[in-house]
Design a protein around this motif. Structure first.
Motif, PDB file in Angstrom:
ATOM      1  N   ALA A  72      11.609  -2.678  -3.292  1.00 21.20           N
ATOM      2  CA  ALA A  72      12.086  -1.436  -4.291  1.00 21.20           C
ATOM      3  C   ALA A  72      11.482  -1.674  -5.582  1.00 21.20           C
ATOM      4  N   GLY A  73      11.647  -0.508  -6.376  1.00 15.69           N
ATOM      5  CA  GLY A  73      11.132  -0.395  -7.930  1.00 15.69           C
ATOM      6  C   GLY A  73       9.428  -0.283  -7.736  1.00 15.69           C
ATOM      7  N   GLN A  74       8.945   0.157  -6.781  1.00 18.78           N
ATOM      8  CA  GLN A  74       7.464   0.449  -6.814  1.00 18.78           C
ATOM      9  C   GLN A  74       7.077   1.673  -7.501  1.00 18.78           C
ATOM     10  N   VAL A  75       5.963   1.549  -8.467  1.00 18.69           N
ATOM     11  CA  VAL A  75       5.684   2.935  -9.147  1.00 18.69           C
ATOM     12  C   VAL A  75       4.403   2.796  -9.293  1.00 18.69           C
ATOM     13  N   GLY A  76       3.616   3.742  -8.762  1.00 21.28           N
ATOM     14  CA  GLY A  76       1.964   4.012  -8.638  1.00 21.28           C
ATOM     15  C   GLY A  76       1.505   4.538  -9.937  1.00 21.28           C
ATOM     16  N   GLY A  77       0.018   4.125  -9.962  1.00 24.09           N
ATOM     17  CA  GLY A  77      -0.495   4.836 -11.430  1.00 24.09           C
ATOM     18  C   GLY A  77      -0.786   6.413 -11.381  1.00 24.09           C
ATOM     19  N   ILE A  78      -1.054   6.761 -12.294  1.00 19.95           N
ATOM     20  CA  ILE A  78      -1.204   8.199 -12.459  1.00 19.95           C
ATOM     21  C   ILE A  78      -2.432   8.627 -12.506  1.00 19.95           C
ATOM     22  N   LEU A  79      -2.777   9.818 -11.630  1.00 19.74           N
ATOM     23  CA  LEU A  79      -4.228  10.177 -11.399  1.00 19.74           C
ATOM     24  C   LEU A  79      -4.331  11.595 -11.998  1.00 19.74           C
ATOM     25  N   ASP A  80      -5.347  12.139 -12.445  1.00 17.51           N
ATOM     26  CA  ASP A  80      -5.367  13.646 -12.806  1.00 17.51           C
ATOM     27  C   ASP A  80      -6.883  14.174 -13.119  1.00 17.51           C
ATOM     28  N   ALA A  81      -7.132  15.348 -12.977  1.00 17.33           N
ATOM     29  CA  ALA A  81      -8.547  15.992 -13.427  1.00 17.33           C
ATOM     30  C   ALA A  81      -9.329  15.337 -12.472  1.00 17.33           C
ATOM     31  N   VAL A  82      -9.588  15.447 -11.190  1.00 16.59           N
ATOM     32  CA  VAL A  82     -10.537  14.905 -10.141  1.00 16.59           C
ATOM     33  C   VAL A  82     -11.299  15.955 -10.076  1.00 16.59           C
ATOM     34  N   THR A  83     -12.731  15.689 -10.479  1.00 18.69           N
ATOM     35  CA  THR A  83     -13.662  16.678 -10.054  1.00 18.69           C
ATOM     36  C   THR A  83     -15.060  15.947  -9.242  1.00 18.69           C
ATOM     37  N   THR A 108       0.871  -1.108  -0.008  1.00 18.53           N
ATOM     38  CA  THR A 108      -0.074   0.138  -0.076  1.00 18.53           C
ATOM     39  C   THR A 108       0.955   1.241  -0.038  1.00 18.53           C
ATOM     40  N   ASP A 109       0.286   2.177  -0.813  1.00 18.70           N
ATOM     41  CA  ASP A 109       1.220   3.411  -0.914  1.00 18.70           C
ATOM     42  C   ASP A 109       0.639   4.594   0.130  1.00 18.70           C
ATOM     43  N   LEU A 163      -6.354  11.235  -2.312  1.00 24.15           N
ATOM     44  CA  LEU A 163      -5.695  11.015  -3.735  1.00 24.15           C
ATOM     45  C   LEU A 163      -4.633   9.728  -3.248  1.00 24.15           C
ATOM     46  N   GLN A 164      -4.857   8.663  -4.252  1.00 28.31           N
ATOM     47  CA  GLN A 164      -4.001   7.610  -4.096  1.00 28.31           C
ATOM     48  C   GLN A 164      -3.323   7.403  -5.292  1.00 28.31           C
ATOM     49  N   SER A 165      -1.999   6.475  -4.967  1.00 30.22           N
ATOM     50  CA  SER A 165      -1.088   6.216  -6.051  1.00 30.22           C
ATOM     51  C   SER A 165      -0.353   5.263  -5.519  1.00 30.22           C
ATOM     52  N   TYR A 166      -0.418   4.140  -5.717  1.00 28.94           N
ATOM     53  CA  TYR A 166       0.411   2.915  -5.121  1.00 28.94           C
ATOM     54  C   TYR A 166       0.881   1.627  -6.171  1.00 28.94           C
ATOM     55  N   ASP A 167       1.679   0.733  -5.598  1.00 26.24           N
ATOM     56  CA  ASP A 167       1.917  -0.121  -6.568  1.00 26.24           C
ATOM     57  C   ASP A 167       1.710  -1.654  -5.584  1.00 26.24           C
ATOM     58  N   LEU A 168       1.095  -2.481  -6.130  1.00 27.01           N
ATOM     59  CA  LEU A 168       0.516  -3.646  -5.718  1.00 27.01           C
ATOM     60  C   LEU A 168       1.754  -4.811  -5.161  1.00 27.01           C
ATOM     61  N   ARG A 169       2.804  -4.424  -5.601  1.00 22.23           N
ATOM     62  CA  ARG A 169       4.013  -5.275  -5.402  1.00 22.23           C
ATOM     63  C   ARG A 169       4.777  -4.364  -4.071  1.00 22.23           C
ATOM     64  N   THR A 170       5.550  -5.084  -3.279  1.00 20.04           N
ATOM     65  CA  THR A 170       6.354  -4.594  -2.337  1.00 20.04           C
ATOM     66  C   THR A 170       7.992  -4.449  -2.751  1.00 20.04           C
ATOM     67  N   ASP A 181       0.919  -1.010 -16.099  1.00 22.14           N
ATOM     68  CA  ASP A 181       0.754  -2.514 -15.891  1.00 22.14           C
ATOM     69  C   ASP A 181      -0.332  -2.791 -14.876  1.00 22.14           C
ATOM     70  N   ALA A 182      -0.368  -4.198 -14.532  1.00 18.66           N
ATOM     71  CA  ALA A 182      -1.424  -4.744 -13.603  1.00 18.66           C
ATOM     72  C   ALA A 182      -0.880  -4.593 -12.330  1.00 18.66           C
ATOM     73  N   ASN A 183       0.364  -3.963 -11.905  1.00 15.74           N
ATOM     74  CA  ASN A 183       0.648  -3.496 -10.612  1.00 15.74           C
ATOM     75  C   ASN A 183       0.522  -2.496 -10.149  1.00 15.74           C
ATOM     76  N   GLN A 184       0.282  -1.560 -10.923  1.00 14.39           N
ATOM     77  CA  GLN A 184       0.022  -0.107 -10.636  1.00 14.39           C
ATOM     78  C   GLN A 184      -1.450   0.072 -10.330  1.00 14.39           C
ATOM     79  N   ALA A 185      -1.660   1.312  -9.536  1.00 16.41           N
ATOM     80  CA  ALA A 185      -3.129   1.338  -9.117  1.00 16.41           C
ATOM     81  C   ALA A 185      -3.195   3.103  -8.826  1.00 16.41           C
TER      82      ALA A 185
END
Length: 277
Positions: A249-260, A102-103, A240-247, A128-132
């Motif tokens: 090193a090398g975790q990269v979350g998904g990108i979020l934008d334009a929240v309304t 969890t990020d 706001l959330q951005s996280y990687d489903l893995r644990t 990819d499938a690991n980003q959220a």
């Protein structure tokens, strides 16, 4: 007496009109500096960014999520009509290391609580499938990780909705194309029952938008009695959330934008750019 009565009527009408039109909350991050979104950091974030917030800065005790360069754009076929201006920016947790899956998140209180029928839209992109990435509501700013009960998250290509009890209320599996920006649209009808368990939620992924929300295509899923908001019966904070489903090193979350988000008359138009605001 006539003038006093007229004045009182005008004030009452103004108050009614204000309530009728509701509130709009938006964050496209283009008015923020790159890097840590919290205030009083080395990158000197400006205060009072976005619209409709009751605090000057995003705040949670973590610097993992970042403001990064670039805007997301909704697929042209959706007809999404909200334009982003200013420096292209979005929200992401890039290249971090944590010993859990969890990020960290950011949170701000709203200037005015959203009630009744609330429309929500945001753009998301998972490589990819690991980003959220996603959003949450009514979580305390001090909560650093993404385990907040009331949330809408896109994990890989799957959209998941969790209610105030942190129970998964619904999901659309493989509904979001990986590597592409997607538009998430939500209609939330917050229930009026004392226990807050009769919320209704409809969610669309990349819908072909229409001027009249009644003409929208069938949602990816529709939920009744979700308990999504819970006993508060209102949206009081945005996370706001951005996280990687893995644990590790090398975790990269998904990108979020334009929240309304918006409630009241014109709410649908406020989150899509279509129809009458």
């Amino acid at each position: 007496m006539k003038n006093v009565s007229s004045c009182l009527f005008s004030l009452a009408a103004l108050g009614a009109a204000t309530a009728l039109h509701g509130a709009v909350v938006s964050a496209n991050f283009n008015d923020l500096a790159l890097g840590d979104p919290r205030g009083k950091q080395k990158n000197q974030q400006p205060a009072d960014t976005g619209r409709g917030f009751g605090a000057p800065y995003w705040a949670t005790d973590t610097g993992v999520p970042r403001i990064v360069a670039g805007d997301l754009a909704a697929p042209a076929a959706t007809g999404y009509g909200l334009a982003q201006s200013g420096n292209p920016r979005s929200y992401q947790a890039p290249a971090y290391k944590l010993d859990d899956a969890t990020d960290r998140r950011q949170c701000r209180p709203l200037a005015q609580k959203l009630t009744g029928t609330v429309w929500i839209s945001f753009l998301v992109k998972n490589a990819d499938a690991n980003q959220a990435a996603g959003i949450d509501f009514n979580g305390r700013p001090q909560i650093a990780n993404s385990v907040v009960g009331t949330r809408i998250v896109v994990e890989g290509g799957t959209v998941r909705v969790f209610n105030a009890g942190n129970v998964k209320a619904g999901e659309a599996i493989d509904a979001v194309p990986l590597g592409q920006a997607a538009l998430i649209l939500v209609r939330l009808d917050i229930g009026a029952a004392p226990n807050g368990k009769n919320d209704k939620l409809q969610l669309w992924v990349n819908p072909q938008l229409t001027a009249n929300p009644a003409d929208l295509p069938k949602p990816a899923f529709a939920l009744g009695n979700t308990g999504f908001i819970g006993s508060t019966l209102a949206i009081a904070t945005l996370g706001l959330q951005s996280y990687d489903l893995r644990t590790g090193a090398g975790q990269v979350g998904g990108i979020l934008d334009a929240v309304t988000l918006a409630d009241g008359e014109g709410a649908y138009a406020a989150v899509t750019g279509l129809g009458t605001p």
